[in-house]
Motif scaffolding. Structure first.
Motif, PDB file in Angstrom:
ATOM      1  N   ALA A 209       0.815  -1.212   0.000  1.00 14.94           N
ATOM      2  CA  ALA A 209       0.000   0.000   0.000  1.00 14.94           C
ATOM      3  C   ALA A 209       0.851   1.266   0.000  1.00 14.94           C
ATOM      4  O   ALA A 209       0.589   2.210  -0.760  1.00 14.94           O
ATOM      5  N   LEU A 210       1.878   1.319   0.846  1.00 21.10           N
ATOM      6  CA  LEU A 210       2.719   2.510   0.888  1.00 21.10           C
ATOM      7  C   LEU A 210       3.557   2.648  -0.380  1.00 21.10           C
ATOM      8  O   LEU A 210       3.805   3.758  -0.854  1.00 21.10           O
ATOM      9  N   GLY A 211       3.984   1.526  -0.934  1.00 25.14           N
ATOM     10  CA  GLY A 211       4.724   1.588  -2.187  1.00 25.14           C
ATOM     11  C   GLY A 211       3.868   2.129  -3.318  1.00 25.14           C
ATOM     12  O   GLY A 211       4.340   2.943  -4.130  1.00 25.14           O
ATOM     13  N   HIS A 212       2.603   1.733  -3.342  1.00 25.78           N
ATOM     14  CA  HIS A 212       1.717   2.146  -4.419  1.00 25.78           C
ATOM     15  C   HIS A 212       1.214   3.579  -4.242  1.00 25.78           C
ATOM     16  O   HIS A 212       1.251   4.380  -5.190  1.00 25.78           O
ATOM     17  N   TYR A 213       0.725   3.896  -3.059  1.00 29.74           N
ATOM     18  CA  TYR A 213       0.053   5.175  -2.853  1.00 29.74           C
ATOM     19  C   TYR A 213       0.988   6.318  -2.446  1.00 29.74           C
ATOM     20  O   TYR A 213       0.653   7.485  -2.628  1.00 29.74           O
ATOM     21  N   LYS A 214       2.155   5.983  -1.890  1.00 27.40           N
ATOM     22  CA  LYS A 214       3.067   7.051  -1.449  1.00 27.40           C
ATOM     23  C   LYS A 214       4.478   6.894  -2.009  1.00 27.40           C
ATOM     24  O   LYS A 214       5.361   7.676  -1.657  1.00 27.40           O
ATOM     25  N   ASN A 215       4.675   5.895  -2.850  1.00 24.66           N
ATOM     26  CA  ASN A 215       6.011   5.641  -3.398  1.00 24.66           C
ATOM     27  C   ASN A 215       7.032   5.569  -2.268  1.00 24.66           C
ATOM     28  O   ASN A 215       8.129   6.120  -2.338  1.00 24.66           O
ATOM     29  N   TRP A 216       6.660   4.867  -1.203  1.00 21.16           N
ATOM     30  CA  TRP A 216       7.454   4.810   0.032  1.00 21.16           C
ATOM     31  C   TRP A 216       7.909   3.378   0.276  1.00 21.16           C
ATOM     32  O   TRP A 216       7.174   2.426   0.012  1.00 21.16           O
ATOM     33  N   SER A 217       9.083   3.208   0.795  1.00 19.60           N
ATOM     34  CA  SER A 217       9.577   1.888   1.190  1.00 19.60           C
ATOM     35  C   SER A 217      10.352   2.013   2.488  1.00 19.60           C
ATOM     36  O   SER A 217      10.757   3.117   2.893  1.00 19.60           O
ATOM     37  N   VAL A 218      10.558   0.901   3.159  1.00 25.46           N
ATOM     38  CA  VAL A 218      11.290   0.899   4.424  1.00 25.46           C
ATOM     39  C   VAL A 218      12.716   1.407   4.179  1.00 25.46           C
ATOM     40  O   VAL A 218      13.403   0.911   3.282  1.00 25.46           O
ATOM     41  N   PRO A 219      13.171   2.394   4.943  1.00 25.84           N
ATOM     42  CA  PRO A 219      14.526   2.931   4.752  1.00 25.84           C
ATOM     43  C   PRO A 219      15.602   1.861   4.929  1.00 25.84           C
ATOM     44  O   PRO A 219      15.450   0.943   5.747  1.00 25.84           O
ATOM     45  N   ASP A 220      16.670   1.977   4.164  1.00 28.42           N
ATOM     46  CA  ASP A 220      17.774   1.025   4.260  1.00 28.42           C
ATOM     47  C   ASP A 220      18.378   0.970   5.659  1.00 28.42           C
ATOM     48  O   ASP A 220      18.960  -0.047   6.054  1.00 28.42           O
ATOM     49  N   SER A 221      18.248   2.058   6.398  1.00 24.99           N
ATOM     50  CA  SER A 221      18.798   2.096   7.758  1.00 24.99           C
ATOM     51  C   SER A 221      18.097   1.094   8.684  1.00 24.99           C
ATOM     52  O   SER A 221      18.672   0.675   9.695  1.00 24.99           O
ATOM     53  N   LEU A 222      16.878   0.709   8.342  1.00 24.51           N
ATOM     54  CA  LEU A 222      16.137  -0.273   9.138  1.00 24.51           C
ATOM     55  C   LEU A 222      16.342  -1.655   8.509  1.00 24.51           C
ATOM     56  O   LEU A 222      15.396  -2.335   8.112  1.00 24.51           O
ATOM     57  N   SER A 223      17.583  -2.059   8.440  1.00 20.25           N
ATOM     58  CA  SER A 223      17.945  -3.278   7.708  1.00 20.25           C
ATOM     59  C   SER A 223      17.371  -4.546   8.328  1.00 20.25           C
ATOM     60  O   SER A 223      17.101  -5.524   7.615  1.00 20.25           O
ATOM     61  N   PHE A 224      17.161  -4.535   9.641  1.00 20.98           N
ATOM     62  CA  PHE A 224      16.626  -5.732  10.280  1.00 20.98           C
ATOM     63  C   PHE A 224      15.125  -5.882  10.020  1.00 20.98           C
ATOM     64  O   PHE A 224      14.622  -6.999   9.977  1.00 20.98           O
ATOM     65  N   PRO A 254     -10.297   2.807  -0.839  1.00 20.09           N
ATOM     66  CA  PRO A 254     -11.311   3.666  -0.192  1.00 20.09           C
ATOM     67  C   PRO A 254     -10.764   4.479   0.976  1.00 20.09           C
ATOM     68  O   PRO A 254     -11.177   5.633   1.178  1.00 20.09           O
ATOM     69  N   LYS A 255      -9.840   3.915   1.753  1.00 21.65           N
ATOM     70  CA  LYS A 255      -9.280   4.656   2.879  1.00 21.65           C
ATOM     71  C   LYS A 255      -8.358   5.769   2.426  1.00 21.65           C
ATOM     72  O   LYS A 255      -8.305   6.838   3.050  1.00 21.65           O
ATOM     73  N   VAL A 256      -7.651   5.526   1.331  1.00 18.19           N
ATOM     74  CA  VAL A 256      -6.720   6.536   0.833  1.00 18.19           C
ATOM     75  C   VAL A 256      -7.476   7.644   0.094  1.00 18.19           C
ATOM     76  O   VAL A 256      -7.234   8.842   0.306  1.00 18.19           O
ATOM     77  N   MET A 257      -8.394   7.250  -0.759  1.00 15.93           N
ATOM     78  CA  MET A 257      -9.112   8.214  -1.586  1.00 15.93           C
ATOM     79  C   MET A 257     -10.278   8.866  -0.852  1.00 15.93           C
ATOM     80  O   MET A 257     -10.700   9.972  -1.192  1.00 15.93           O
ATOM     81  N   GLY A 258     -10.801   8.166   0.163  1.00 17.51           N
ATOM     82  CA  GLY A 258     -11.958   8.694   0.888  1.00 17.51           C
ATOM     83  C   GLY A 258     -11.591   9.799   1.823  1.00 17.51           C
ATOM     84  O   GLY A 258     -12.425  10.593   2.227  1.00 17.51           O
TER      85      GLY A 258
END
Length: 258
Positions: A209-224, A254-258
């Motif tokens: 969901a975050l990858g699709h709607y916010k172009n977001w991914s877990v930062p590399d610093s949180l490697s674990f 619906p949660k993102v667009m609503g």
């Protein structure tokens, strides 16, 4: 006495049934609307447990995107318990299902002729009835990562990049990262437990969901956190029960667009 309450997924028309247990040997389609998977030798003598789950909204006869349903299915898979999966359409609730679940919610599992709702109650019942392999998480670790899902939702729904929701979410991920660094590879150490099976489907939704709607991914610093997700998502039990990417995206729209 078991207290019955529901997790927040709703259900409808029977469209398919899948029997599973343990490790897959082969998969055959026996007739339209029903796929029977014959798995391993363990637990096959037992009658499959009936479970009603959400059906895909994009592909007929495919498992839908309910993380609470996947949690229960993961538990059955890890314990090699055979199950008969009834896929139901959330948009069209028939009378037969409302008799099973008056609130029209999934998952529900039939134990000893009684339909039991709520993934918390169901997974505890599975642990009691099928104690091997044990999946119980020690109380002091049972809540590890438990706030990730709610903070993810807050960040996903946020329309203001400066409202702090991303940082709150990142703080929870960072805490989880530290725990896995010290205790991993799983929440309870070397072996997977119930806490992992609860959290993993939520992290899967988070990633998509975050990858699709916010172009977001877990930062590399949180490697674990990253390695934890890769580890859990690659397990056979997870691959067998994961929702399609397009269903997760559609489910959060619906949660993102609503």
């Amino acid at each position: 006495m078991i207290s019955l309450r529901f997790q927040p997924c709703t259900a409808g028309v029977l469209s398919a049934s899948v029997s599973r247990a343990g490790f897959i040997k082969r998969c055959d389609s026996t007739k339209p609307g029903r796929t029977v998977r014959r798995i391993g030798t363990m637990a096959m003598a037992a009658s499959p447990l009936e479970i009603c789950v959400k059906e895909s909204i994009t592909t007929p006869n495919k498992l839908g995107d309910c993380p609470f349903c996947q949690r229960v299915l993961l538990t059955m898979e890890e314990k090699h318990v055979p199950y008969d999966m009834k896929m139901v359409d959330l948009s069209n609730k028939p009378e037969w299902f409302l008799k099973i679940s008056q609130e029209g919610k999934v998952p529900v599992v039939k134990f000893d002729e009684k339909w039991v709702p709520d993934s918390d109650v169901i997974t505890q019942a599975l642990e009691d009835k099928f104690p091997e392999p044990p999946l119980a998480t020690p109380p002091e670790k049972a809540s590890v990562g438990s706030k990730i899902f709610s903070t993810f939702i807050g960040f996903l729904k946020s329309k203001d990049s400066g409202d702090g929701t991303e940082q709150v979410f990142l703080d929870e991920l960072s805490t989880f990262n530290d725990h896995i660094k010290e205790n991993g590879p799983f929440i309870n150490g070397e072996k997977i437990s119930a806490a992992d099976l609860s959290l993993a489907p939520k992290l899967y939704h988070m990633k998509i969901a975050l990858g699709h709607y916010k172009n977001w991914s877990v930062p590399d610093s949180l490697s674990f956190v990253i390695s934890y997700m890769e580890n859990v998502f690659s397990r056979e039990s997870f691959v067998n029960t994961q929702a399609q990417t397009e269903d997760v995206i559609a489910g959060w729209r619906p949660k993102v667009m609503g």
